[in-house]
Design a protein around this motif. Structure first.
Motif, mmCIF file in Angstrom:
data_model
loop_
_atom_site.group_PDB
_atom_site.id
_atom_site.type_symbol
_atom_site.label_atom_id
_atom_site.label_comp_id
_atom_site.label_asym_id
_atom_site.label_seq_id
_atom_site.Cartn_x
_atom_site.Cartn_y
_atom_site.Cartn_z
ATOM 1 N N ALA A 71 30.493 18.710 -38.654
ATOM 2 C CA ALA A 71 32.005 18.467 -39.219
ATOM 3 C C ALA A 71 32.906 19.752 -38.638
ATOM 4 N N THR A 72 32.233 20.762 -38.134
ATOM 5 C CA THR A 72 32.962 21.835 -37.468
ATOM 6 C C THR A 72 32.816 21.984 -35.853
ATOM 7 N N LEU A 73 32.213 21.096 -35.242
ATOM 8 C CA LEU A 73 32.009 21.174 -33.772
ATOM 9 C C LEU A 73 32.588 19.980 -33.419
ATOM 10 N N ALA A 74 32.799 20.199 -32.179
ATOM 11 C CA ALA A 74 33.140 19.038 -31.119
ATOM 12 C C ALA A 74 32.028 18.827 -30.427
ATOM 13 N N ALA A 75 31.571 17.486 -29.849
ATOM 14 C CA ALA A 75 30.477 17.303 -29.194
ATOM 15 C C ALA A 75 30.456 16.307 -28.076
ATOM 16 N N ARG A 76 29.648 16.242 -27.043
ATOM 17 C CA ARG A 76 29.797 15.426 -26.014
ATOM 18 C C ARG A 76 28.126 15.226 -25.637
ATOM 19 N N ARG A 77 27.835 14.041 -25.628
ATOM 20 C CA ARG A 77 26.590 13.458 -25.234
ATOM 21 C C ARG A 77 26.148 13.823 -23.676
ATOM 22 N N LEU A 78 24.882 14.340 -23.691
ATOM 23 C CA LEU A 78 24.373 14.831 -22.295
ATOM 24 C C LEU A 78 23.216 13.881 -21.781
ATOM 25 N N GLY A 79 22.666 13.032 -22.679
ATOM 26 C CA GLY A 79 21.735 11.969 -22.430
ATOM 27 C C GLY A 79 20.615 12.027 -23.487
ATOM 28 N N THR A 80 19.774 11.351 -23.442
ATOM 29 C CA THR A 80 18.355 11.096 -24.168
ATOM 30 C C THR A 80 17.418 12.007 -23.677
ATOM 31 N N GLN A 81 16.671 12.727 -24.366
ATOM 32 C CA GLN A 81 15.245 13.114 -24.124
ATOM 33 C C GLN A 81 14.163 12.480 -24.346
ATOM 34 N N ALA A 82 13.556 11.710 -23.576
ATOM 35 C CA ALA A 82 12.737 10.913 -23.767
ATOM 36 C C ALA A 82 11.127 11.739 -23.965
ATOM 37 N N VAL A 107 9.892 8.212 -30.368
ATOM 38 C CA VAL A 107 11.365 8.434 -30.715
ATOM 39 C C VAL A 107 11.594 9.361 -30.092
ATOM 40 N N SER A 108 13.016 9.154 -29.332
ATOM 41 C CA SER A 108 13.403 10.158 -28.331
ATOM 42 C C SER A 108 14.443 11.130 -29.221
ATOM 43 N N SER A 109 15.022 12.014 -28.587
ATOM 44 C CA SER A 109 16.001 13.146 -29.067
ATOM 45 C C SER A 109 17.373 12.979 -28.339
ATOM 46 N N GLU A 110 18.372 12.955 -28.967
ATOM 47 C CA GLU A 110 19.829 13.054 -28.227
ATOM 48 C C GLU A 110 19.985 14.445 -27.789
ATOM 49 N N VAL A 111 20.693 14.580 -26.577
ATOM 50 C CA VAL A 111 21.095 15.939 -26.245
ATOM 51 C C VAL A 111 22.626 16.010 -26.208
ATOM 52 N N HIS A 112 23.078 16.989 -26.678
ATOM 53 C CA HIS A 112 24.567 17.107 -26.801
ATOM 54 C C HIS A 112 25.087 18.565 -26.366
ATOM 55 N N ALA A 113 26.240 18.586 -25.797
ATOM 56 C CA ALA A 113 26.938 20.019 -25.625
ATOM 57 C C ALA A 113 28.126 19.915 -26.689
ATOM 58 N N VAL A 114 27.936 21.053 -27.461
ATOM 59 C CA VAL A 114 28.796 21.341 -28.692
ATOM 60 C C VAL A 114 29.546 22.267 -28.500
ATOM 61 N N TRP A 115 30.709 22.516 -29.049
ATOM 62 C CA TRP A 115 31.697 23.562 -29.134
ATOM 63 C C TRP A 115 32.542 23.566 -30.247
ATOM 64 N N PRO A 116 32.998 24.897 -30.565
ATOM 65 C CA PRO A 116 34.021 24.967 -31.832
ATOM 66 C C PRO A 116 35.306 24.126 -31.846
ATOM 67 N N GLN A 117 35.366 23.124 -32.644
ATOM 68 C CA GLN A 117 36.756 22.386 -32.714
ATOM 69 C C GLN A 117 37.879 23.165 -32.451
ATOM 70 N N SER A 118 38.510 22.920 -31.561
ATOM 71 C CA SER A 118 40.102 23.487 -31.344
ATOM 72 C C SER A 118 41.057 22.726 -30.874
ATOM 73 N N ARG A 119 42.412 22.930 -30.950
ATOM 74 C CA ARG A 119 43.372 22.250 -30.453
ATOM 75 C C ARG A 119 43.361 22.362 -28.803
ATOM 76 N N TYR A 120 43.047 23.541 -28.362
ATOM 77 C CA TYR A 120 43.112 23.781 -26.947
ATOM 78 C C TYR A 120 41.416 24.231 -26.403
ATOM 79 N N LEU A 121 41.101 23.402 -25.404
ATOM 80 C CA LEU A 121 39.916 23.773 -24.672
ATOM 81 C C LEU A 121 40.161 24.479 -23.461
ATOM 82 N N PRO A 122 39.502 25.784 -23.505
ATOM 83 C CA PRO A 122 39.724 26.427 -22.185
ATOM 84 C C PRO A 122 39.060 25.955 -21.156
ATOM 85 N N SER A 123 39.651 26.081 -19.841
ATOM 86 C CA SER A 123 39.166 25.658 -18.569
ATOM 87 C C SER A 123 37.824 26.135 -18.114
#
Length: 301
Positions: free
Chosen positions: A153-164, A266-282
């Protein structure tokens, strides 16, 4: 002319950290330097910001009011800087990343090390720990998480894949104890399990019809380091539940034998997560893009 912003970030860090010592650690300063910065700020303002005792420090009424103003002001400054930064082509500055211990070493560190070599103005700082960190509280720009995202709820996320995952054991162990074929067979075996904070991860497999079952299996060894679990399995101490990217080379060498393939676990999803913000630093955007580009191939089939 006096710098009106001098000491403000140190003051906010000290409040958020709850102690000068922890603030000093996060800022890369000495405790004395933090104390002097706060003292100079109090002298300039003409008021005490903290009630100090030998055991704790608490904000004064003036300190609490000033802290609230400072937090809002710093948030505006960070938003302004991020707006400029998002338009830059060259990522730069300090990038603080949290990653799981072994996965971070094998999959995250190589990618971000290469990113730092590509962008010479970027300083990569990776903390390896299986503990779920508080990104905002602990000052991380980015984290890699394996499994459910409990604080999404407080983080933005992007899926990196599945860890089999797979279940394996040393050939010597299987020669002595047999190879389990069905879920009920595991009850007579010994498991080497992953555990953190006195809790062990559950082993779950799928039946032929796709039904998920939690295995009932005896446990005598529990570690909070996946590498140690793999080593114990190779030494013949029991069955191990391991990620396929770690298990595969040991299967090829014959040190381990496969008991249950990733098709039935049963595999596990892998995500990159970061604090939600209007601007994402480069710098953060570049790190996320690099992880998305390279981590899936590292996870393997």
């Amino acid at each position: 002319m006096n710098d009106r912003l001098a000491g403000i970030d140190t003051f906010v860090y000290a409040v958020d950290a709850g102690s000068f010592a922890l603030a000093a650690e996060r800022l890369g300063l000495t405790r004395s330097a933090v104390g002097k910065a706060i003292a100079r700020l109090e002298q300039r303002l003409g008021t005490r910001l903290f009630h100090r005792t030998t055991r704790q420090q608490n904000l004064t009424e003036d300190g609490q009011a000033y802290y609230e103003h400072c937090v809002r002001a710093l948030a505006e400054l960070e938003a302004a800087e991020a707006a400029f930064d998002s338009g830059r082509r060259e990522p730069g500055g300090r990038l603080r990343v949290s990653a799981p211990l072994l996965f971070g070493r094998h999959c995250v560190a190589p990618v971000l090390t290469a990113l730092g070599r590509l962008h010479t103005k970027l300083h990569v700082d990776i903390s390896f720990s299986d503990r779920v960190v508080d990104l905002v509280e602990e000052g991380f720009d980015l984290a890699v998480r394996i499994g459910p995202l409990r604080d999404s709820a407080t983080l933005a996320a992007r899926r990196l894949g599945t860890q089999a995952m797979g279940i394996c054991a040393a050939p010597s162990y299987l020669a002595s104890h047999g190879t389990p074929q069905a879920a009920a067979d595991f009850a007579t075996h010994t498991a080497i399990v992953y555990g953190l904070n006195a809790q062990s991860a559950q082993w779950r497999i799928r039946d032929a019809d796709g039904t998920v079952q939690e295995l009932s299996i005896g446990t005598r060894l529990r570690f909070d380091d996946v590498q140690v679990i793999a080593d114990a399995a190779v030494a013949g101490h029991g069955l191990a539940w391991l990620p396929c990217w770690l298990m595969a080379p040991r299967l090829r060498s014959g040190e381990l034998a496969l008991v249950t393939s990733s098709q039935h676990t049963v595999s596990s999803e892998v995500h990159a997560v970061w604090p939600q913000s209007r601007y994402l630093p480069s710098k953060t955007r570049a790190a996320i893009d690099a992880l998305v580009a390279h981590v899936p191939a590292m996870l393997g089939p």
